[in-house]
Design a protein around this motif. Structure first.
Motif, PDB file in Angstrom:
ATOM      1  N   GLU A   1       0.710  -1.251  -0.019  1.00  0.00           N
ATOM      2  CA  GLU A   1       0.060  -0.067  -0.242  1.00  0.00           C
ATOM      3  C   GLU A   1       0.708   1.259  -0.187  1.00  0.00           C
ATOM      4  OE1 GLU A   1      -3.496   1.732   2.743  1.00  0.00           O
ATOM      5  OE2 GLU A   1      -1.826   0.791   3.643  1.00  0.00           O
ATOM      6  N   LEU A   2       1.886   1.377   0.869  1.00  0.00           N
ATOM      7  CA  LEU A   2       2.864   2.397   1.102  1.00  0.00           C
ATOM      8  C   LEU A   2       3.509   2.663  -0.281  1.00  0.00           C
ATOM      9  CD1 LEU A   2       3.745   1.971   4.693  1.00  0.00           C
ATOM     10  CD2 LEU A   2       2.419   3.885   3.713  1.00  0.00           C
ATOM     11  N   THR A   3       3.988   1.642  -0.861  1.00  0.00           N
ATOM     12  CA  THR A   3       5.015   1.581  -1.988  1.00  0.00           C
ATOM     13  C   THR A   3       4.124   2.065  -3.228  1.00  0.00           C
ATOM     14  OG1 THR A   3       6.254  -0.186  -1.256  1.00  0.00           O
ATOM     15  CG2 THR A   3       6.365   0.277  -3.475  1.00  0.00           C
ATOM     16  N   THR A   4       2.801   1.457  -3.696  1.00  0.00           N
ATOM     17  CA  THR A   4       2.181   1.963  -4.607  1.00  0.00           C
ATOM     18  C   THR A   4       1.661   3.385  -4.387  1.00  0.00           C
ATOM     19  OG1 THR A   4       0.175   0.991  -3.580  1.00  0.00           O
ATOM     20  CG2 THR A   4       1.352  -0.344  -5.379  1.00  0.00           C
ATOM     21  N   THR A   5       1.167   3.884  -3.225  1.00  0.00           N
ATOM     22  CA  THR A   5       1.022   5.304  -3.081  1.00  0.00           C
ATOM     23  C   THR A   5       1.895   6.216  -3.270  1.00  0.00           C
ATOM     24  OG1 THR A   5      -0.989   4.397  -1.522  1.00  0.00           O
ATOM     25  CG2 THR A   5      -0.266   6.889  -1.437  1.00  0.00           C
ATOM     26  N   GLY A   6       3.158   5.875  -2.852  1.00  0.00           N
ATOM     27  CA  GLY A   6       4.168   6.675  -2.835  1.00  0.00           C
ATOM     28  C   GLY A   6       4.638   6.625  -4.186  1.00  0.00           C
ATOM     29  N   TYR A   7       4.747   5.670  -5.037  1.00  0.00           N
ATOM     30  CA  TYR A   7       4.908   5.715  -6.355  1.00  0.00           C
ATOM     31  C   TYR A   7       4.004   6.349  -7.298  1.00  0.00           C
ATOM     32  CZ  TYR A   7       6.494   4.035 -11.122  1.00  0.00           C
ATOM     33  OH  TYR A   7       6.863   3.947 -12.301  1.00  0.00           O
ATOM     34  N   PHE A   8       2.751   6.291  -7.248  1.00  0.00           N
ATOM     35  CA  PHE A   8       1.952   6.799  -8.297  1.00  0.00           C
ATOM     36  C   PHE A   8       1.601   8.334  -7.643  1.00  0.00           C
ATOM     37  CE2 PHE A   8       1.079   2.422  -9.143  1.00  0.00           C
ATOM     38  CZ  PHE A   8       1.352   2.581 -10.351  1.00  0.00           C
ATOM     39  N   THR A   9       2.009   8.599  -6.635  1.00  0.00           N
ATOM     40  CA  THR A   9       1.899  10.194  -6.237  1.00  0.00           C
ATOM     41  C   THR A   9       3.227  10.796  -6.504  1.00  0.00           C
ATOM     42  OG1 THR A   9       2.213   9.924  -4.122  1.00  0.00           O
ATOM     43  CG2 THR A   9      -0.026   9.821  -4.688  1.00  0.00           C
ATOM     44  N   SER A  10       4.443  10.236  -6.675  1.00  0.00           N
ATOM     45  CA  SER A  10       5.638  10.760  -7.236  1.00  0.00           C
ATOM     46  C   SER A  10       5.433  11.477  -8.511  1.00  0.00           C
ATOM     47  CB  SER A  10       6.476   9.728  -7.083  1.00  0.00           C
ATOM     48  OG  SER A  10       6.678   8.912  -8.287  1.00  0.00           O
ATOM     49  N   GLU A  11       6.493  12.296  -8.834  1.00  0.00           N
ATOM     50  CA  GLU A  11       6.484  13.007 -10.299  1.00  0.00           C
ATOM     51  C   GLU A  11       6.694  11.808 -11.377  1.00  0.00           C
ATOM     52  OE1 GLU A  11       9.046  15.893 -12.591  1.00  0.00           O
ATOM     53  OE2 GLU A  11       9.539  15.937 -10.539  1.00  0.00           O
ATOM     54  N   ILE A  12       7.427  10.809 -10.885  1.00  0.00           N
ATOM     55  CA  ILE A  12       7.989   9.854 -12.114  1.00  0.00           C
ATOM     56  C   ILE A  12       6.561   8.900 -12.273  1.00  0.00           C
ATOM     57  CG2 ILE A  12       9.232   7.568 -12.221  1.00  0.00           C
ATOM     58  CD1 ILE A  12      11.465   8.959 -11.098  1.00  0.00           C
ATOM     59  N   GLY A  13       5.914   8.591 -11.008  1.00  0.00           N
ATOM     60  CA  GLY A  13       4.687   7.459 -11.182  1.00  0.00           C
ATOM     61  C   GLY A  13       3.665   8.228 -12.115  1.00  0.00           C
ATOM     62  N   ALA A  14       3.524   9.713 -11.619  1.00  0.00           N
ATOM     63  CA  ALA A  14       2.406  10.238 -12.403  1.00  0.00           C
ATOM     64  C   ALA A  14       2.744  10.741 -13.846  1.00  0.00           C
ATOM     65  CB  ALA A  14       2.208  11.680 -11.644  1.00  0.00           C
ATOM     66  N   THR A  15       4.056  10.874 -14.018  1.00  0.00           N
ATOM     67  CA  THR A  15       4.282  11.412 -15.495  1.00  0.00           C
ATOM     68  C   THR A  15       4.769  10.233 -16.409  1.00  0.00           C
ATOM     69  OG1 THR A  15       6.531  12.161 -14.654  1.00  0.00           O
ATOM     70  CG2 THR A  15       4.775  13.784 -14.712  1.00  0.00           C
ATOM     71  N   LYS A  16       5.310   9.121 -15.860  1.00  0.00           N
ATOM     72  CA  LYS A  16       6.212   8.071 -16.517  1.00  0.00           C
ATOM     73  C   LYS A  16       5.326   6.884 -16.735  1.00  0.00           C
ATOM     74  CE  LYS A  16      10.334  10.256 -17.019  1.00  0.00           C
ATOM     75  NZ  LYS A  16      10.520  11.174 -17.896  1.00  0.00           N
ATOM     76  N   ALA A  17       4.501   6.449 -15.579  1.00  0.00           N
ATOM     77  CA  ALA A  17       3.879   5.426 -15.589  1.00  0.00           C
ATOM     78  C   ALA A  17       2.400   5.688 -15.912  1.00  0.00           C
ATOM     79  CB  ALA A  17       3.989   4.507 -14.387  1.00  0.00           C
ATOM     80  N   LEU A  18       1.985   6.803 -15.322  1.00  0.00           N
ATOM     81  CA  LEU A  18       0.487   7.250 -15.832  1.00  0.00           C
ATOM     82  C   LEU A  18       0.522   8.267 -16.867  1.00  0.00           C
ATOM     83  CD1 LEU A  18      -0.769   7.487 -12.125  1.00  0.00           C
ATOM     84  CD2 LEU A  18      -1.400   5.681 -13.773  1.00  0.00           C
ATOM     85  N   GLU A  19      -0.280   8.701 -17.540  1.00  0.00           N
ATOM     86  CA  GLU A  19      -0.621   9.613 -18.576  1.00  0.00           C
ATOM     87  C   GLU A  19      -0.877  10.916 -17.449  1.00  0.00           C
ATOM     88  OE1 GLU A  19      -0.440  10.737 -22.304  1.00  0.00           O
ATOM     89  OE2 GLU A  19      -0.311   8.862 -21.718  1.00  0.00           O
ATOM     90  N   TYR A  20      -0.353  12.053 -17.967  1.00  0.00           N
ATOM     91  CA  TYR A  20      -0.600  13.324 -17.139  1.00  0.00           C
ATOM     92  C   TYR A  20      -0.962  14.328 -17.785  1.00  0.00           C
ATOM     93  CZ  TYR A  20       0.607  16.943 -13.614  1.00  0.00           C
ATOM     94  OH  TYR A  20       0.519  17.947 -12.868  1.00  0.00           O
ATOM     95  N   LEU A  21      -1.642  15.229 -17.288  1.00  0.00           N
ATOM     96  CA  LEU A  21      -2.191  16.456 -18.342  1.00  0.00           C
ATOM     97  C   LEU A  21      -1.940  17.603 -17.085  1.00  0.00           C
ATOM     98  CD1 LEU A  21      -4.725  15.522 -20.490  1.00  0.00           C
ATOM     99  CD2 LEU A  21      -3.804  17.907 -20.571  1.00  0.00           C
TER     100      LEU A  21
END
Length: 176
Positions: free
Chosen positions: A135-155
């Motif tokens: 839980e902590l890993t996925t939340t930390g990852y997807f709320t990071s700049e890398i997670g939000a811009t490289k792993a997810l689509e970001y506008l």
């Protein structure tokens, strides 16, 4: 809408999948004003290694590259009571101790196959630790700049809302 509000709403829509302390940590709040466990650089490095098994580097950077361990340390310190911190870090120490017992070396020194084997073992032996770590890993990852811009689509500045928009083949899911 601010990012924190979006995270809060997303967590509510997911049926409260995130625990309250993790959600508070993602929103930058401090809910634990009592004592905290002091973390050594070695423990933080071990957190990074375990997190990198949960979200490894593939075509996108992994949890270690995103600095998920720093998020985990901050959220554990700022949002979880000391008893929960003690249990969590005892689970982390158990991962390293089990690695030394099974392979003769610490978790960080293992190859990827051995690391995966140790994480599978900890899922069985200490599921509460693993679920919190995940839980902590996925939340930390997807709320990071890398997670939000490289792993997810970001506008950064979204246009109009279109609730029924097809995704292109291979398109990443949207970041909050």
């Amino acid at each position: 809408m601010k990012r924190r509000e979006a995270l809060h709403r997303a967590a509510l829509m997911m049926g409260g999948i995130l625990s309250a302390p993790t959600l508070a940590g993602a929103m930058g709040r401090v809910t634990n004003t009592g004592p905290s466990v002091a973390i050594s650089p070695d423990q933080e490095a071990l957190l990074a290694e375990v997190a990198d098994v949960i979200i490894p580097t593939t075509t996108t950077p992994g949890a270690k590259a995103a600095g998920a361990e720093k998020f985990i340390v901050r959220v554990m310190r700022d949002c979880y009571p000391k008893d929960d911190q003690d249990k969590f870090y005892a689970g982390l120490a158990k991962v390293d101790a089990n690695s030394k017992a099974k392979f003769g070396k610490g978790f960080a020194a293992l190859d990827n196959t051995q690391k995966n084997e140790m994480v599978k073992q900890i899922i069985v032996e200490d599921k509460p630790f693993f679920l919190r770590m995940k839980e902590l890993t996925t939340t930390g990852y997807f709320t990071s700049e890398i997670g939000a811009t490289k792993a997810l689509e970001y506008l950064p500045v979204p246009g109009q809302f279109n609730g029924c928009m097809p995704l292109k083949s291979g398109q990443k899911t949207w970041a909050l």
